[in-house]
Design a protein around this motif. Structure first.
Motif, mmCIF file in Angstrom:
data_model
loop_
_atom_site.group_PDB
_atom_site.id
_atom_site.type_symbol
_atom_site.label_atom_id
_atom_site.label_comp_id
_atom_site.label_asym_id
_atom_site.label_seq_id
_atom_site.Cartn_x
_atom_site.Cartn_y
_atom_site.Cartn_z
ATOM 1 N N ASN A 39 -25.866 72.231 -22.162
ATOM 2 C CA ASN A 39 -25.551 72.893 -21.199
ATOM 3 C C ASN A 39 -25.976 74.037 -20.124
ATOM 4 O OD1 ASN A 39 -23.706 72.968 -23.178
ATOM 5 N ND2 ASN A 39 -24.556 74.427 -24.000
ATOM 6 N N VAL A 40 -26.787 73.270 -19.527
ATOM 7 C CA VAL A 40 -28.367 73.301 -17.755
ATOM 8 C C VAL A 40 -26.652 73.205 -17.355
ATOM 9 C CG1 VAL A 40 -30.017 73.474 -16.925
ATOM 10 C CG2 VAL A 40 -30.143 73.710 -19.478
ATOM 11 N N THR A 41 -26.500 74.115 -16.120
ATOM 12 C CA THR A 41 -26.672 72.958 -14.755
ATOM 13 C C THR A 41 -27.019 73.442 -13.779
ATOM 14 O OG1 THR A 41 -25.271 75.358 -14.968
ATOM 15 C CG2 THR A 41 -24.055 73.338 -15.961
ATOM 16 N N SER A 42 -26.872 72.886 -12.360
ATOM 17 C CA SER A 42 -27.736 73.361 -11.450
ATOM 18 C C SER A 42 -26.909 73.300 -10.446
ATOM 19 C CB SER A 42 -28.478 71.589 -10.904
ATOM 20 O OG SER A 42 -27.938 70.954 -10.868
ATOM 21 N N SER A 43 -26.512 74.557 -9.454
ATOM 22 C CA SER A 43 -25.699 74.208 -8.697
ATOM 23 C C SER A 43 -25.541 72.856 -7.339
ATOM 24 C CB SER A 43 -26.084 75.683 -8.111
ATOM 25 O OG SER A 43 -27.171 75.624 -6.799
ATOM 26 N N PRO A 44 -24.887 72.405 -7.101
ATOM 27 C CA PRO A 44 -24.106 71.473 -5.824
ATOM 28 C C PRO A 44 -26.166 71.214 -4.851
ATOM 29 C CG PRO A 44 -22.001 72.610 -6.253
ATOM 30 C CD PRO A 44 -23.225 73.077 -7.150
ATOM 31 N N THR A 45 -25.863 70.271 -4.478
ATOM 32 C CA THR A 45 -26.931 71.136 -3.652
ATOM 33 C C THR A 45 -25.950 70.265 -2.148
ATOM 34 O OG1 THR A 45 -27.305 68.281 -3.093
ATOM 35 C CG2 THR A 45 -28.579 69.596 -4.709
ATOM 36 N N TYR A 46 -26.908 70.421 -0.861
ATOM 37 C CA TYR A 46 -25.747 70.616 0.568
ATOM 38 C C TYR A 46 -27.507 69.546 1.307
ATOM 39 C CZ TYR A 46 -23.991 71.031 4.973
ATOM 40 O OH TYR A 46 -23.835 70.821 6.113
ATOM 41 N N GLU A 47 -26.690 68.241 1.445
ATOM 42 C CA GLU A 47 -27.923 67.342 2.528
ATOM 43 C C GLU A 47 -27.443 66.851 4.074
ATOM 44 O OE1 GLU A 47 -30.901 64.083 2.120
ATOM 45 O OE2 GLU A 47 -29.498 64.236 0.947
ATOM 46 N N GLU A 48 -28.088 67.788 5.193
ATOM 47 C CA GLU A 48 -27.656 66.970 6.568
ATOM 48 C C GLU A 48 -28.334 65.962 7.197
ATOM 49 O OE1 GLU A 48 -27.573 70.444 9.591
ATOM 50 O OE2 GLU A 48 -26.357 71.349 7.896
ATOM 51 N N ILE A 49 -27.789 64.727 7.173
ATOM 52 C CA ILE A 49 -28.611 63.447 7.404
ATOM 53 C C ILE A 49 -28.001 62.848 8.699
ATOM 54 C CG2 ILE A 49 -28.901 60.642 7.128
ATOM 55 C CD1 ILE A 49 -27.673 61.533 3.923
ATOM 56 N N THR A 50 -28.582 62.935 9.826
ATOM 57 C CA THR A 50 -28.208 61.653 11.340
ATOM 58 C C THR A 50 -28.447 60.851 11.072
ATOM 59 O OG1 THR A 50 -28.645 64.364 12.040
ATOM 60 C CG2 THR A 50 -28.509 62.761 13.778
ATOM 61 N N ILE A 51 -27.672 59.662 11.695
ATOM 62 C CA ILE A 51 -27.288 58.723 12.162
ATOM 63 C C ILE A 51 -27.320 58.001 13.255
ATOM 64 C CG2 ILE A 51 -26.517 56.668 10.992
ATOM 65 C CD1 ILE A 51 -25.818 57.793 8.786
ATOM 66 N N TYR A 52 -27.790 57.527 13.536
ATOM 67 C CA TYR A 52 -27.816 57.243 15.485
ATOM 68 C C TYR A 52 -27.503 55.346 15.086
ATOM 69 C CZ TYR A 52 -30.759 60.961 16.952
ATOM 70 O OH TYR A 52 -31.078 61.636 16.776
ATOM 71 N N MET A 53 -26.715 55.152 15.666
ATOM 72 C CA MET A 53 -25.582 53.113 15.994
ATOM 73 C C MET A 53 -25.375 52.942 17.048
ATOM 74 S SD MET A 53 -23.480 54.012 12.766
ATOM 75 C CE MET A 53 -22.946 52.369 12.323
ATOM 76 N N ASP A 54 -25.829 51.482 17.118
ATOM 77 C CA ASP A 54 -25.475 51.353 18.290
ATOM 78 C C ASP A 54 -23.872 50.267 18.383
ATOM 79 O OD1 ASP A 54 -27.549 51.530 19.606
ATOM 80 O OD2 ASP A 54 -28.696 49.619 18.647
ATOM 81 N N SER A 55 -23.315 50.237 19.075
ATOM 82 C CA SER A 55 -21.613 49.258 19.177
ATOM 83 C C SER A 55 -21.986 48.722 18.273
ATOM 84 C CB SER A 55 -21.110 50.062 20.776
ATOM 85 O OG SER A 55 -21.007 50.858 21.232
#
Length: 112
Positions: A39-55
């Motif tokens: 019955n124990v619930t936790s609130s959803p998390t939010y995470e920001e991730i930056t991805i660097y890609m080449d063409s």
């Protein structure tokens, strides 16, 4: 004399016995009401991730549901979660998992 000492000792021991039971009777009792782990619930998390890609590069974006928020033509988001970088630019993707956690991916594609 022995009878008086014996009577005195019995009186003292009776006082101690009555006194200890009265303290035990007035002690407050508390009960623990444990919450089941299910019955124990936790609130959803939010995470920001930056991805660097080449063409020309490809990466996998984890998540159950992926939502393309912004794309200036820099990427192609495939249905299976893979991202292909096609040209210089930027894109934003929100990915949700089964628990409702959100990951915000910012993808920056550089020129080769």
């Amino acid at each position: 004399m022995k009878k008086k000492i014996l009577a005195g000792l019995l009186t003292v021991s009776a006082c101690f016995a009555l006194g200890s039971t009265s303290f035990a009777a007035t002690a407050p009792t508390t009960t623990i009401d444990p919450t089941p782990v299910s019955n124990v619930t936790s609130s959803p998390t939010y995470e920001e991730i930056t991805i660097y890609m080449d063409s020309g590069e490809q990466r996998y974006i984890p998540g159950v549901l992926r939502e393309l928020i912004y794309n200036d033509g820099a990427i192609i988001l495939h249905e299976n979660g893979w991202v292909s970088a096609v040209q210089y630019g930027a894109a934003s993707i929100f990915a949700y998992d089964a628990s409702g956690n959100i990951k915000a991916f910012t993808i920056l594609v550089d020129r080769i």
